[in-house]
Design a protein around this motif. Structure first.
Motif, PDB file in Angstrom:
ATOM      1  N   LEU A  89      19.993  17.398  97.672  1.00  0.00           N
ATOM      2  CA  LEU A  89      21.042  16.517  98.197  1.00  0.00           C
ATOM      3  C   LEU A  89      22.190  16.362  97.202  1.00  0.00           C
ATOM      4  N   PRO A  90      23.391  16.045  97.725  1.00  0.00           N
ATOM      5  CA  PRO A  90      24.513  15.750  96.822  1.00  0.00           C
ATOM      6  C   PRO A  90      24.166  14.575  95.909  1.00  0.00           C
ATOM      7  N   GLU A  91      24.889  14.466  94.814  1.00  0.00           N
ATOM      8  CA  GLU A  91      24.569  13.529  93.744  1.00  0.00           C
ATOM      9  C   GLU A  91      24.319  12.087  94.200  1.00  0.00           C
ATOM     10  N   LYS A  92      25.168  11.526  95.023  1.00  0.00           N
ATOM     11  CA  LYS A  92      25.033  10.115  95.386  1.00  0.00           C
ATOM     12  C   LYS A  92      24.328   9.888  96.726  1.00  0.00           C
ATOM     13  N   ALA A  93      23.849  10.952  97.328  1.00  0.00           N
ATOM     14  CA  ALA A  93      23.096  10.829  98.585  1.00  0.00           C
ATOM     15  C   ALA A  93      21.659  10.440  98.278  1.00  0.00           C
ATOM     16  N   HIS A  94      20.976   9.906  99.287  1.00  0.00           N
ATOM     17  CA  HIS A  94      19.577   9.494  99.131  1.00  0.00           C
ATOM     18  C   HIS A  94      18.784   9.876 100.366  1.00  0.00           C
ATOM     19  N   ILE A  95      17.461   9.808 100.228  1.00  0.00           N
ATOM     20  CA  ILE A  95      16.560  10.143 101.324  1.00  0.00           C
ATOM     21  C   ILE A  95      15.481   9.075 101.419  1.00  0.00           C
ATOM     22  N   ALA A  96      15.064   8.778 102.659  1.00  0.00           N
ATOM     23  CA  ALA A  96      13.934   7.872 102.896  1.00  0.00           C
ATOM     24  C   ALA A  96      13.077   8.478 104.001  1.00  0.00           C
ATOM     25  N   PHE A  97      11.769   8.458 103.807  1.00  0.00           N
ATOM     26  CA  PHE A  97      10.835   8.928 104.816  1.00  0.00           C
ATOM     27  C   PHE A  97      10.247   7.712 105.523  1.00  0.00           C
ATOM     28  N   TYR A  98      10.029   7.833 106.839  1.00  0.00           N
ATOM     29  CA  TYR A  98       9.449   6.719 107.586  1.00  0.00           C
ATOM     30  C   TYR A  98       8.394   7.222 108.561  1.00  0.00           C
ATOM     31  N   ASN A 159       5.052  11.125 114.634  1.00  0.00           N
ATOM     32  CA  ASN A 159       4.868  10.758 113.239  1.00  0.00           C
ATOM     33  C   ASN A 159       5.959   9.911 112.612  1.00  0.00           C
ATOM     34  N   GLY A 160       7.173  10.342 112.662  1.00  0.00           N
ATOM     35  CA  GLY A 160       8.233   9.620 111.990  1.00  0.00           C
ATOM     36  C   GLY A 160       9.387  10.526 111.698  1.00  0.00           C
ATOM     37  N   GLY A 161       9.981  10.352 110.513  1.00  0.00           N
ATOM     38  CA  GLY A 161      11.132  11.162 110.201  1.00  0.00           C
ATOM     39  C   GLY A 161      11.720  10.893 108.843  1.00  0.00           C
ATOM     40  N   VAL A 162      12.948  11.373 108.700  1.00  0.00           N
ATOM     41  CA  VAL A 162      13.693  11.279 107.448  1.00  0.00           C
ATOM     42  C   VAL A 162      15.033  10.616 107.735  1.00  0.00           C
ATOM     43  N   LEU A 163      15.415   9.693 106.881  1.00  0.00           N
ATOM     44  CA  LEU A 163      16.754   9.105 106.916  1.00  0.00           C
ATOM     45  C   LEU A 163      17.504   9.637 105.707  1.00  0.00           C
ATOM     46  N   LEU A 164      18.645  10.273 105.963  1.00  0.00           N
ATOM     47  CA  LEU A 164      19.503  10.769 104.890  1.00  0.00           C
ATOM     48  C   LEU A 164      20.689   9.830 104.760  1.00  0.00           C
ATOM     49  N   PHE A 165      20.928   9.324 103.562  1.00  0.00           N
ATOM     50  CA  PHE A 165      22.004   8.370 103.292  1.00  0.00           C
ATOM     51  C   PHE A 165      23.122   9.093 102.545  1.00  0.00           C
ATOM     52  N   PHE A 166      24.278   9.248 103.209  1.00  0.00           N
ATOM     53  CA  PHE A 166      25.430   9.900 102.589  1.00  0.00           C
ATOM     54  C   PHE A 166      26.502   8.857 102.325  1.00  0.00           C
ATOM     55  N   PRO A 167      26.943   8.708 101.061  1.00  0.00           N
ATOM     56  CA  PRO A 167      27.976   7.710 100.754  1.00  0.00           C
ATOM     57  C   PRO A 167      29.267   8.030 101.495  1.00  0.00           C
ATOM     58  N   GLN A 168      29.908   6.984 101.990  1.00  0.00           N
ATOM     59  CA  GLN A 168      31.142   7.141 102.759  1.00  0.00           C
ATOM     60  C   GLN A 168      32.247   6.293 102.147  1.00  0.00           C
ATOM     61  N   ASN A 169      33.451   6.738 102.335  1.00  0.00           N
ATOM     62  CA  ASN A 169      34.608   5.966 101.920  1.00  0.00           C
ATOM     63  C   ASN A 169      35.301   5.508 103.197  1.00  0.00           C
ATOM     64  N   PHE A 170      34.937   4.306 103.703  1.00  0.00           N
ATOM     65  CA  PHE A 170      35.481   3.815 104.956  1.00  0.00           C
ATOM     66  C   PHE A 170      36.989   3.593 104.880  1.00  0.00           C
ATOM     67  N   ALA A 171      37.499   3.218 103.718  1.00  0.00           N
ATOM     68  CA  ALA A 171      38.947   3.016 103.581  1.00  0.00           C
ATOM     69  C   ALA A 171      39.674   4.332 103.834  1.00  0.00           C
ATOM     70  N   PHE A 172      39.181   5.422 103.262  1.00  0.00           N
ATOM     71  CA  PHE A 172      39.792   6.735 103.475  1.00  0.00           C
ATOM     72  C   PHE A 172      39.694   7.139 104.944  1.00  0.00           C
ATOM     73  N   GLN A 173      38.527   6.906 105.573  1.00  0.00           N
ATOM     74  CA  GLN A 173      38.362   7.242 106.986  1.00  0.00           C
ATOM     75  C   GLN A 173      39.322   6.433 107.851  1.00  0.00           C
ATOM     76  N   THR A 174      39.496   5.143 107.545  1.00  0.00           N
ATOM     77  CA  THR A 174      40.420   4.295 108.295  1.00  0.00           C
ATOM     78  C   THR A 174      41.846   4.805 108.141  1.00  0.00           C
ATOM     79  N   LEU A 175      42.205   5.204 106.920  1.00  0.00           N
ATOM     80  CA  LEU A 175      43.536   5.751 106.664  1.00  0.00           C
ATOM     81  C   LEU A 175      43.771   7.022 107.489  1.00  0.00           C
ATOM     82  N   ILE A 176      42.808   7.921 107.527  1.00  0.00           N
ATOM     83  CA  ILE A 176      42.927   9.166 108.294  1.00  0.00           C
ATOM     84  C   ILE A 176      43.067   8.866 109.784  1.00  0.00           C
TER      85      ILE A 176
END
Length: 194
Positions: A89-98, A159-176
């Motif tokens: 995963l990219p540096e600031k991304a995370h993973i959780a299994f459930y 069984n379950g699954g995987v949650l992938l957490f990708f950091p977002q910049n909402f201010a940049f998305q709002t600007l776009i």
């Protein structure tokens, strides 16, 4: 962990003490039922310890007769999640299994407070765990994340699954989005004037 069984599924040898010698794993597990049918397996399955396990196995055949099996398994825990994050995963991304039974059971977050938040919000009643909701946007400890959900159905389809957490910049998305809306307004104005 590596397990060797005879034709009945009786454990003859194993690499750890999780499964004891003498257990009949081919008769007592969904993966074992597949191996008895002379099929190779590779799956993620609910483990007896209320966790997920990566499982692969193969029947040992001679002239199409089942002589035994070899099965490898690995329990999913925080160490596995952290290792997966570091490798894939990219540096600031995370993973959780459930699991659908327990909610989040393992994750790659280091901060205990954030772990508590993840376990609280992605529990057995959350839309992500119950219904497989995807593309959630959450804010955790000052960081905005886009959460991708990948179901890991396994052989039992529950069984379950995987949650992938990708950091977002909402201010940049709002600007776009604002810029695109402004651009559409300008183009519409020009078309209207002409």
């Amino acid at each position: 962990d590596l397990i060797l069984t005879d034709e009945r599924g009786l454990v003859l040898s194993q690499a750890n003490n999780e499964i004891t010698r003498g257990d009949f794993i081919l008769q007592t597990t969904e993966c074992g039922h597949e191996i008895i049918q002379k099929r190779d397996i590779s799956s993620i399955e609910q483990a007896s310890s209320d966790s997920l396990a990566l499982v692969a196995g193969s029947p040992i055949l001679k002239e199409n007769k089942l002589l035994g099996s070899i099965v490898a398994g690995y329990l999913v825990d925080d160490d596995f999640a952290s290792s997966f994050k570091e490798r894939f995963l990219p540096e600031k991304a995370h993973i959780a299994f459930y699991t659908k039974k327990d909610g989040v059971i393992a994750d790659s977050f280091d901060d205990g407070f954030i772990k508590d938040i993840i376990y609280f919000f992605f529990n057995i009643g959350s839309d992500e765990v119950v219904d497989g909701k995807n593309n959630s946007q959450v804010r955790i400890a000052g960081t905005n994340y886009l959460v991708k959900n990948i179901a890991l159905d396994g052989i039992t389809k529950s069984n379950g699954g995987v949650l992938l957490f990708f950091p977002q910049n909402f201010a940049f998305q709002t600007l776009i989005i604002s810029f695109i809306a402004w651009l559409i307004f300008i183009i519409a104005s020009i078309i209207y004037i002409n």
